[in-house]
Design a protein around this motif. Structure first.
Motif, PDB file in Angstrom:
ATOM      1  N   ASN A   2      -7.527   3.307   6.994  1.00  0.00           N
ATOM      2  CA  ASN A   2      -8.617   4.186   7.402  1.00  0.00           C
ATOM      3  C   ASN A   2      -8.570   4.433   8.909  1.00  0.00           C
ATOM      4  O   ASN A   2      -7.710   3.897   9.617  1.00  0.00           O
ATOM      5  CB  ASN A   2      -9.981   3.646   6.951  1.00  0.00           C
ATOM      6  CG  ASN A   2     -10.392   2.368   7.649  1.00  0.00           C
ATOM      7  OD1 ASN A   2      -9.857   1.996   8.686  1.00  0.00           O
ATOM      8  ND2 ASN A   2     -11.354   1.675   7.067  1.00  0.00           N
ATOM      9  N   GLU A   3      -9.510   5.248   9.407  1.00  0.00           N
ATOM     10  CA  GLU A   3      -9.515   5.612  10.828  1.00  0.00           C
ATOM     11  C   GLU A   3      -9.822   4.432  11.752  1.00  0.00           C
ATOM     12  O   GLU A   3      -9.552   4.488  12.951  1.00  0.00           O
ATOM     13  CB  GLU A   3     -10.497   6.765  11.098  1.00  0.00           C
ATOM     14  CG  GLU A   3     -11.917   6.495  10.678  1.00  0.00           C
ATOM     15  CD  GLU A   3     -12.179   6.786   9.207  1.00  0.00           C
ATOM     16  OE1 GLU A   3     -13.238   6.353   8.731  1.00  0.00           O
ATOM     17  OE2 GLU A   3     -11.355   7.423   8.540  1.00  0.00           O
ATOM     18  N   ASP A   4     -10.356   3.350  11.209  1.00  0.00           N
ATOM     19  CA  ASP A   4     -10.612   2.138  11.990  1.00  0.00           C
ATOM     20  C   ASP A   4      -9.409   1.196  11.986  1.00  0.00           C
ATOM     21  O   ASP A   4      -9.519   0.032  12.408  1.00  0.00           O
ATOM     22  CB  ASP A   4     -11.837   1.393  11.449  1.00  0.00           C
ATOM     23  CG  ASP A   4     -13.121   2.178  11.638  1.00  0.00           C
ATOM     24  OD1 ASP A   4     -13.229   2.894  12.660  1.00  0.00           O
ATOM     25  OD2 ASP A   4     -14.008   2.083  10.775  1.00  0.00           O
ATOM     26  N   LEU A   5      -8.270   1.695  11.486  1.00  0.00           N
ATOM     27  CA  LEU A   5      -7.026   0.923  11.397  1.00  0.00           C
ATOM     28  C   LEU A   5      -7.182  -0.317  10.524  1.00  0.00           C
ATOM     29  O   LEU A   5      -6.656  -1.384  10.809  1.00  0.00           O
ATOM     30  CB  LEU A   5      -6.512   0.541  12.788  1.00  0.00           C
ATOM     31  CG  LEU A   5      -6.280   1.710  13.754  1.00  0.00           C
ATOM     32  CD1 LEU A   5      -5.827   1.194  15.101  1.00  0.00           C
ATOM     33  CD2 LEU A   5      -5.311   2.720  13.196  1.00  0.00           C
ATOM     34  N   GLN A   6      -7.914  -0.153   9.436  1.00  0.00           N
ATOM     35  CA  GLN A   6      -8.070  -1.209   8.444  1.00  0.00           C
ATOM     36  C   GLN A   6      -7.208  -0.846   7.240  1.00  0.00           C
ATOM     37  O   GLN A   6      -7.108   0.315   6.862  1.00  0.00           O
ATOM     38  CB  GLN A   6      -9.528  -1.337   8.033  1.00  0.00           C
ATOM     39  CG  GLN A   6     -10.436  -1.754   9.160  1.00  0.00           C
ATOM     40  CD  GLN A   6     -11.902  -1.682   8.760  1.00  0.00           C
ATOM     41  OE1 GLN A   6     -12.301  -0.843   7.960  1.00  0.00           O
ATOM     42  NE2 GLN A   6     -12.697  -2.573   9.321  1.00  0.00           N
ATOM     43  N   TYR A   7      -6.609  -1.850   6.633  1.00  0.00           N
ATOM     44  CA  TYR A   7      -5.720  -1.652   5.497  1.00  0.00           C
ATOM     45  C   TYR A   7      -6.323  -2.279   4.251  1.00  0.00           C
ATOM     46  O   TYR A   7      -7.010  -3.292   4.321  1.00  0.00           O
ATOM     47  CB  TYR A   7      -4.360  -2.305   5.767  1.00  0.00           C
ATOM     48  CG  TYR A   7      -3.657  -1.754   6.986  1.00  0.00           C
ATOM     49  CD1 TYR A   7      -2.752  -0.721   6.872  1.00  0.00           C
ATOM     50  CD2 TYR A   7      -3.902  -2.273   8.247  1.00  0.00           C
ATOM     51  CE1 TYR A   7      -2.101  -0.222   7.979  1.00  0.00           C
ATOM     52  CE2 TYR A   7      -3.260  -1.780   9.367  1.00  0.00           C
ATOM     53  CZ  TYR A   7      -2.358  -0.745   9.221  1.00  0.00           C
ATOM     54  OH  TYR A   7      -1.718  -0.247  10.335  1.00  0.00           O
ATOM     55  N   ARG A   8      -6.034  -1.673   3.096  1.00  0.00           N
ATOM     56  CA  ARG A   8      -6.410  -2.273   1.816  1.00  0.00           C
ATOM     57  C   ARG A   8      -5.407  -1.787   0.774  1.00  0.00           C
ATOM     58  O   ARG A   8      -4.724  -0.788   0.955  1.00  0.00           O
ATOM     59  CB  ARG A   8      -7.838  -1.921   1.415  1.00  0.00           C
ATOM     60  CG  ARG A   8      -8.065  -0.463   1.096  1.00  0.00           C
ATOM     61  CD  ARG A   8      -9.531  -0.232   0.717  1.00  0.00           C
ATOM     62  NE  ARG A   8      -9.768   1.152   0.411  1.00  0.00           N
ATOM     63  CZ  ARG A   8      -9.833   1.664  -0.816  1.00  0.00           C
ATOM     64  NH1 ARG A   8      -9.682   0.891  -1.859  1.00  0.00           N
ATOM     65  NH2 ARG A   8     -10.053   2.934  -0.998  1.00  0.00           N
ATOM     66  N   TRP A   9      -5.314  -2.541  -0.321  1.00  0.00           N
ATOM     67  CA  TRP A   9      -4.396  -2.166  -1.392  1.00  0.00           C
ATOM     68  C   TRP A   9      -4.814  -0.830  -1.985  1.00  0.00           C
ATOM     69  O   TRP A   9      -5.997  -0.571  -2.182  1.00  0.00           O
ATOM     70  CB  TRP A   9      -4.384  -3.221  -2.500  1.00  0.00           C
ATOM     71  CG  TRP A   9      -3.746  -4.503  -2.091  1.00  0.00           C
ATOM     72  CD1 TRP A   9      -4.366  -5.700  -1.915  1.00  0.00           C
ATOM     73  CD2 TRP A   9      -2.362  -4.727  -1.783  1.00  0.00           C
ATOM     74  NE1 TRP A   9      -3.456  -6.637  -1.518  1.00  0.00           N
ATOM     75  CE2 TRP A   9      -2.218  -6.078  -1.428  1.00  0.00           C
ATOM     76  CE3 TRP A   9      -1.235  -3.914  -1.772  1.00  0.00           C
ATOM     77  CZ2 TRP A   9      -0.995  -6.626  -1.075  1.00  0.00           C
ATOM     78  CZ3 TRP A   9      -0.020  -4.458  -1.408  1.00  0.00           C
ATOM     79  CH2 TRP A   9       0.088  -5.797  -1.076  1.00  0.00           C
TER      80      TRP A   9
END
Length: 57
Positions: free
Chosen positions: A29-36
């Motif tokens: 996402n735009e907050d540089l968070q990753y998820r599967w």
């Protein structure tokens, strides 16, 4: 949070996560968070495809 400025391990980790996001394995996402990614990833995507996409954007 990953330390990327001057920390080779952190830089490598972020690069791997970004490549997984480009291939569709992860979502970023735009907050540089990753998820599967719950959807099936596009694993046929090659590095050349990714570089071509980056140049065109």
């Amino acid at each position: 949070m990953f330390w990327t400025d001057g920390y080779p391990l952190g830089e490598t980790l972020v690069d791997v996560l970004d490549r997984m996001a480009e291939a569709g394995v992860l979502l970023k996402n735009e907050d540089l968070q990753y998820r599967w990614n719950p959807d099936e990833p596009n694993l046929s995507l090659t590095r050349d495809d990714i570089e071509r996409r980056e140049r065109s954007s």
